[in-house]
Scaffold this motif. Sequence first.
Motif, mmCIF file in Angstrom:
data_model
loop_
_atom_site.group_PDB
_atom_site.id
_atom_site.type_symbol
_atom_site.label_atom_id
_atom_site.label_comp_id
_atom_site.label_asym_id
_atom_site.label_seq_id
_atom_site.Cartn_x
_atom_site.Cartn_y
_atom_site.Cartn_z
ATOM 1 N N HIS A 17 0.814 -1.217 0.000
ATOM 2 C CA HIS A 17 0.000 0.000 0.000
ATOM 3 C C HIS A 17 0.850 1.271 0.000
ATOM 4 N N LEU A 18 2.084 1.148 -0.441
ATOM 5 C CA LEU A 18 3.014 2.271 -0.410
ATOM 6 C C LEU A 18 2.529 3.454 -1.239
ATOM 7 N N TYR A 19 1.977 3.192 -2.432
ATOM 8 C CA TYR A 19 1.544 4.308 -3.276
ATOM 9 C C TYR A 19 0.307 4.983 -2.707
ATOM 10 N N GLU A 20 -0.535 4.243 -2.021
ATOM 11 C CA GLU A 20 -1.668 4.876 -1.348
ATOM 12 C C GLU A 20 -1.155 5.837 -0.276
ATOM 13 N N LEU A 22 1.900 7.303 -0.296
ATOM 14 C CA LEU A 22 2.561 8.409 -0.996
ATOM 15 C C LEU A 22 1.548 9.410 -1.557
ATOM 16 N N ASP A 23 0.412 8.903 -2.021
ATOM 17 C CA ASP A 23 -0.599 9.754 -2.640
ATOM 18 C C ASP A 23 -1.626 10.270 -1.637
ATOM 19 N N TYR A 48 10.473 3.493 0.661
ATOM 20 C CA TYR A 48 9.607 4.667 0.642
ATOM 21 C C TYR A 48 10.349 5.859 0.040
ATOM 22 N N GLU A 51 10.817 5.425 -3.771
ATOM 23 C CA GLU A 51 9.571 5.620 -4.524
ATOM 24 C C GLU A 51 9.130 7.079 -4.494
ATOM 25 N N GLU A 52 9.339 7.749 -3.376
ATOM 26 C CA GLU A 52 8.997 9.161 -3.274
ATOM 27 C C GLU A 52 9.864 9.987 -4.234
ATOM 28 N N LYS A 55 8.669 9.404 -7.822
ATOM 29 C CA LYS A 55 7.409 10.116 -8.030
ATOM 30 C C LYS A 55 7.661 11.617 -8.241
#
Length: 103
Positions: A17-20, A22-23, A48, A51-52, A55
């Motif tokens: 659920h990392l992108y959830e 981040l977003d 994290y 990915e940040e 993004k």
Amino acid sequence: MSCGEPHETDCSEVLDHLYEFLDSEMPDVDRVKFKQHFNECSPCLEKYGLEEAVKKLVKRCCGHDDVPTDLRSKVLGRLDLIRSGQAVPDHDVTASPVTPQES
């Protein structure tokens, strides 16, 4: 990925659920759990951070392009299908049918 240490929130759940996170698309109670996990788990914190950074790079490099109206409509239509629980076809249902002369 796991640091091998026990956590209240499992590494696999955090990474799934990392992108959830981040977003900012998750409830605050879950965000608090994830922040606590990042404080305890350096491998997940590293993932994290990576990915940040990706993004932010994508936003900086591609964030100024306008999305074509038809693409936006197609994406929103697919999202509506998914939200309503309907099956989403593998092919583009909004595309015009190909006639034999066009093939």
